[in-house]
Design an enzyme around this catalytic site. Structure first.
Site, mmCIF file in Angstrom:
data_model
loop_
_atom_site.group_PDB
_atom_site.id
_atom_site.type_symbol
_atom_site.label_atom_id
_atom_site.label_comp_id
_atom_site.label_asym_id
_atom_site.label_seq_id
_atom_site.Cartn_x
_atom_site.Cartn_y
_atom_site.Cartn_z
ATOM 1 C CB SER A 101 0.449 3.442 4.670
ATOM 2 O OG SER A 101 1.390 2.408 4.907
ATOM 3 C CB SER B 281 -0.817 6.112 7.235
ATOM 4 O OG SER B 281 -0.255 5.127 8.069
ATOM 5 C CE LYS C 139 0.831 1.524 8.852
ATOM 6 N NZ LYS C 139 0.255 2.070 7.607
ATOM 7 C CB SER D 180 -0.921 0.014 1.227
ATOM 8 O OG SER D 180 -0.157 0.261 2.401
#
Length: 324
Positions: free
Chosen positions: A131, A289, A186, A129
């Protein structure tokens, strides 16, 4: 031997069935467990081949050669003429590894190396993705250092060595707290004891605003639009982040999670006190996100490793290299 063929066929069918059910979405697969079981089972076959089946086949080949030699000797003793019997073909047939050992013991060395590398050294991941844009792009194939934060036992994920502490600014892979079978990536924003505030799209740690510098807008070729781009410095090295112009600052749709009482949500954003043994993580694409603002803190037990290198992106080879 016939029984071993059937047993092996059942085991291989079970693996194929598990992978098929996982692929079709019928079950939620666990690759670490699959690798462990495959390595363990093929290891048992490898030991059986090395210490039982191979010696048995070798003994049978030696018996064949001994019988042929004895037959020639007997004919010579009787003064009878004989032709030399070539036992090579029969010996090769006897010594040949059967299919059920080819697909088990034969695969063990490869599976063992992959299992050790993946479990204790480096593990590859694919970014699914956006994010983490602009740091990581969709399609990036990255490497994760599995021992940086301490070695963990595969499957159980139990920590057995201390390693380095998690630091603010680290790009970390971890098991998604609401669904630990999924891996998330992350950036670590808050460590245990920190008070993290993300208000009006500005990040503050323990009352100190994180240094931020405005950069030229970032053009996302996939979304075909521009995003406001900034440079932020959480740790020793700066990194880039994006904000979506016009997107409100408040967090909408935050779920219930452990220690949610440590967080205060307002129209300006969120303030959270990071509990012991947990971390606060956010994506660099801040307005796109799903991160700790929505599902909570990352427990220490969920850590997989530190991401550090893009080893391939088939759509853009220039992406290969290290990143902050």
């Amino acid at each position: 031997m016939q029984a071993m063929q059937w047993i092996t066929a059942v085991i291989l069918a079970a693996f194929v069935g598990y992978i098929g059910a996982w692929y079709t979405g019928a079950i939620e697969g666990n690759f670490a467990l699959l690798m462990f079981l495959a390595t363990f089972i093929t290891g048992l076959y490898w030991l059986a081949e090395r210490f039982y089946f191979w010696p048995q086949r070798k003994k049978e080949a030696e018996r064949l050669n001994a019988e042929a030699a004895a037959r020639r000797a007997e004919l010579e003793r009787q003064g009878l003429r004989h032709d030399m019997v070539d036992t090579h073909e029969g010996e090769t047939r006897i010594l040949k590894q059967p299919w059920w050992l080819d697909w088990t013991a034969g695969l063990f060395p490869v599976l063992f190396v992959v299992f050790v590398l993946r479990s204790f050294l480096f593990e590859p991941f694919k970014i699914p993705s956006g994010s983490m844009i602009p740091t990581l792009m969709v399609g990036d194939l990255i490497l994760v250092n599995k021992y940086h934060y301490g070695i963990r036992l595969p499957v159980l994920n139990t920590k057995v060595t201390d390693g380095n502490p998690v630091e603010r600014g680290d790009v970390m892979v971890f098991r998604y707290p609401p669904q630990p079978t999924l891996d998330y990536i992350k950036r670590v924003v808050g460590v245990p004891g920190d008070t993290v505030a993300y208000l009006n799209k500005r990040l503050t740690i323990n009352g100190q605003e994180v240094p931020t510098k405005e950069l030229p807008d970032f053009f996302d070729t996939d979304a075909m639009r521009y995003f406001a781009q900034f440079e932020e410095q959480l740790g020793e090295k700066p990194h880039k982040l994006l904000n979506t112009k016009g997107m409100p600052a408040f967090v909408q749709g935050a779920s219930e999670f452990p220690y949610r009482e440590n967080c205060t949500y307002t129209v300006e954003g969120v303030i959270c006190k990071v509990p012991e043994g947990h971390y606060f993580a956010m994506g660099d694409n801040r307005d796109n996100s799903l991160d700790s603002r929505y599902w909570g803190f990352v427990p220490e037990a969920n850590i997989v490793g530190k991401a550090f290198f893009v080893w391939m992106n088939f759509g853009n080879l220039k992406r290969i290299g290290s990143f902050n």
